[in-house]
Design a protein around this motif. Sequence first.
Motif, PDB file in Angstrom:
ATOM      1  N   ASP A  11      42.595   3.634 -62.077  1.00 38.32           N
ATOM      2  CA  ASP A  11      41.683   4.759 -62.289  1.00 38.32           C
ATOM      3  C   ASP A  11      41.651   5.687 -61.088  1.00 38.32           C
ATOM      4  O   ASP A  11      41.569   6.905 -61.231  1.00 38.32           O
ATOM      5  CB  ASP A  11      40.265   4.264 -62.606  1.00 38.32           C
ATOM      6  CG  ASP A  11      40.132   3.775 -64.038  1.00 38.32           C
ATOM      7  OD1 ASP A  11      40.966   4.167 -64.874  1.00 38.32           O
ATOM      8  OD2 ASP A  11      39.194   3.007 -64.304  1.00 38.32           O
ATOM      9  N   ARG A  12      41.710   5.126 -59.891  1.00 39.58           N
ATOM     10  CA  ARG A  12      41.700   5.944 -58.668  1.00 39.58           C
ATOM     11  C   ARG A  12      42.977   6.796 -58.592  1.00 39.58           C
ATOM     12  O   ARG A  12      42.933   7.955 -58.197  1.00 39.58           O
ATOM     13  CB  ARG A  12      41.576   5.028 -57.447  1.00 39.58           C
ATOM     14  CG  ARG A  12      41.272   5.735 -56.192  1.00 39.58           C
ATOM     15  CD  ARG A  12      39.774   5.937 -56.071  1.00 39.58           C
ATOM     16  NE  ARG A  12      39.513   6.582 -54.795  1.00 39.58           N
ATOM     17  CZ  ARG A  12      38.683   7.580 -54.658  1.00 39.58           C
ATOM     18  NH1 ARG A  12      38.006   8.021 -55.683  1.00 39.58           N
ATOM     19  NH2 ARG A  12      38.488   8.135 -53.498  1.00 39.58           N
ATOM     20  N   LYS A  37      42.597   9.627 -61.003  1.00 38.45           N
ATOM     21  CA  LYS A  37      41.698  10.652 -60.445  1.00 38.45           C
ATOM     22  C   LYS A  37      42.414  11.516 -59.413  1.00 38.45           C
ATOM     23  O   LYS A  37      42.287  12.731 -59.421  1.00 38.45           O
ATOM     24  CB  LYS A  37      40.484   9.992 -59.789  1.00 38.45           C
ATOM     25  CG  LYS A  37      39.322   9.841 -60.701  1.00 38.45           C
ATOM     26  CD  LYS A  37      38.097   9.527 -59.886  1.00 38.45           C
ATOM     27  CE  LYS A  37      36.934   9.224 -60.745  1.00 38.45           C
ATOM     28  NZ  LYS A  37      36.509  10.318 -61.583  1.00 38.45           N
ATOM     29  N   SER A  73      44.964  13.721 -61.155  1.00 43.53           N
ATOM     30  CA  SER A  73      44.280  14.764 -61.909  1.00 43.53           C
ATOM     31  C   SER A  73      43.704  15.830 -60.973  1.00 43.53           C
ATOM     32  O   SER A  73      43.746  17.022 -61.273  1.00 43.53           O
ATOM     33  CB  SER A  73      43.185  14.127 -62.762  1.00 43.53           C
ATOM     34  OG  SER A  73      42.685  15.033 -63.688  1.00 43.53           O
ATOM     35  N   SER A  96      37.683  10.050 -65.785  1.00 40.10           N
ATOM     36  CA  SER A  96      38.887   9.859 -64.977  1.00 40.10           C
ATOM     37  C   SER A  96      39.915  10.976 -65.041  1.00 40.10           C
ATOM     38  O   SER A  96      40.597  11.228 -64.066  1.00 40.10           O
ATOM     39  CB  SER A  96      39.604   8.571 -65.412  1.00 40.10           C
ATOM     40  OG  SER A  96      38.774   7.475 -65.281  1.00 40.10           O
ATOM     41  N   SER A 116      37.750  15.260 -61.539  1.00 38.94           N
ATOM     42  CA  SER A 116      38.440  14.434 -60.551  1.00 38.94           C
ATOM     43  C   SER A 116      38.423  15.097 -59.180  1.00 38.94           C
ATOM     44  O   SER A 116      38.170  14.449 -58.164  1.00 38.94           O
ATOM     45  CB  SER A 116      39.879  14.172 -60.981  1.00 38.94           C
ATOM     46  OG  SER A 116      39.887  13.406 -62.162  1.00 38.94           O
ATOM     47  N   ASP A 157      35.072  14.704 -57.733  1.00 35.84           N
ATOM     48  CA  ASP A 157      34.839  13.335 -57.261  1.00 35.84           C
ATOM     49  C   ASP A 157      35.572  13.009 -55.965  1.00 35.84           C
ATOM     50  O   ASP A 157      34.981  12.465 -55.037  1.00 35.84           O
ATOM     51  CB  ASP A 157      35.265  12.319 -58.324  1.00 35.84           C
ATOM     52  CG  ASP A 157      34.233  12.130 -59.414  1.00 35.84           C
ATOM     53  OD1 ASP A 157      33.073  12.549 -59.227  1.00 35.84           O
ATOM     54  OD2 ASP A 157      34.600  11.555 -60.461  1.00 35.84           O
TER      55      ASP A 157
END
Length: 150
Positions: free
Chosen positions: A4-5, A8, A11, A51, A57, A60
Amino acid sequence: MNKDRMIKWGSALLYVTMMGLGWRYPLLGTSLLLLMGSVVLLGGRRKWCASACPRGSFLDVIWSRLSPRRPAPRWLGTWRTYLVALSLFVLAFSTQAYLAYASGGLDLRGLGFIFWRMCVVSSLIALPLGLWYNHRTWCSFCPVGRLLRL
């Protein structure tokens, strides 16, 4: 780095690339529309917003470092604010699409340019909100995210 990281960060890189080069290469905007459709169809709205959304992203992984993380005013998360944002979004998109069509047709490049322009304008709202309140304040009334919730 977990999956997932990595998604992110990738993205967020797409967001920066599209914002910086989308005016010159409008097919980047079209490809992001296709990406969104694919993610939503395969993983659902929560996967997109959590995500895969390039702006989310970026907010975040980059903007969160600059954000004071203060709570946003409650009125920003209301249906009224969302309906105003959605109305402006639909009006802006349909006006641009009509003007592009009337001046010679709407192709994939034209659609990508419209998408890029709308991303620039909405980023001019999202980025300052992230510096004043929470980095994800924009997401509380994002027209796309709320539409995907329905």
